[in-house]
Design a protein around this motif. Structure first.
Motif, short mmCIF file in Angstrom:
data_model
loop_
_atom_site.label_atom_id
_atom_site.label_comp_id
_atom_site.label_asym_id
_atom_site.label_seq_id
_atom_site.Cartn_x
_atom_site.Cartn_y
_atom_site.Cartn_z
N UNK A 1 0.93 -1.32 0.09
CA UNK A 1 0.12 0.07 0.00
C UNK A 1 0.94 1.22 0.19
N UNK A 2 1.92 1.02 0.55
CA UNK A 2 2.97 2.31 0.52
C UNK A 2 3.48 2.59 -0.76
N UNK A 3 3.99 1.63 -1.24
CA UNK A 3 4.51 1.51 -2.71
C UNK A 3 3.53 1.99 -3.66
N UNK A 4 2.13 1.45 -3.72
CA UNK A 4 1.38 2.08 -4.30
C UNK A 4 0.98 3.45 -4.19
N UNK A 5 1.02 3.96 -3.21
CA UNK A 5 0.54 5.19 -2.87
C UNK A 5 1.69 6.25 -3.38
N UNK A 6 2.99 5.85 -3.29
CA UNK A 6 4.15 6.52 -3.93
C UNK A 6 3.83 6.65 -5.34
N UNK A 7 3.58 5.63 -6.02
CA UNK A 7 3.14 5.47 -7.70
C UNK A 7 2.00 6.40 -7.85
N UNK A 8 0.94 6.52 -7.01
CA UNK A 8 -0.28 7.47 -7.26
C UNK A 8 0.23 8.69 -7.24
N UNK A 9 0.94 9.02 -6.15
CA UNK A 9 1.49 10.38 -5.91
C UNK A 9 2.39 11.23 -6.99
N UNK A 10 3.24 10.13 -7.46
CA UNK A 10 4.21 10.70 -8.57
C UNK A 10 3.53 11.04 -9.63
N UNK A 11 2.39 10.76 -10.07
CA UNK A 11 1.49 10.84 -11.23
C UNK A 11 1.45 12.51 -11.53
#
Length: 70
Positions: free
Chosen positions: A33-43
């Motif tokens: 969930x942390x990795x996926x949130x980082x990906x989402x924020x980077x967009x």
């Protein structure tokens, strides 16, 4: 008080941190969930080019990147 250069450095370092989290392997110690949130924020997170524009249009808020002087 934060000066414009410190603000720019903080934004770019935060991007580096998010990229490091996002690029971690699923089997690493970073929770999914942390990795996926980082990906989402980077967009939508600003990159160096965005920060150069920010410095050009709002030098009172954002400093130069890569040691350049405005």
């Amino acid at each position: 008080m934060t000066i414009p250069l410190q603000r720019t450095i903080a934004v770019l370092q935060a991007r580096d941190f998010l990229e490091e989290l996002a690029s971690s392997l699923p089997q690493s110690c970073i929770p999914d969930h942390v990795r996926l949130e980082a990906i989402r924020l980077l967009r939508h997170y600003p990159n160096v080019t965005h920060m150069r524009f920010a410095n050009f249009y709002a030098p009172m808020w954002f400093g130069p990147t890569d040691g350049e002087q405005s």
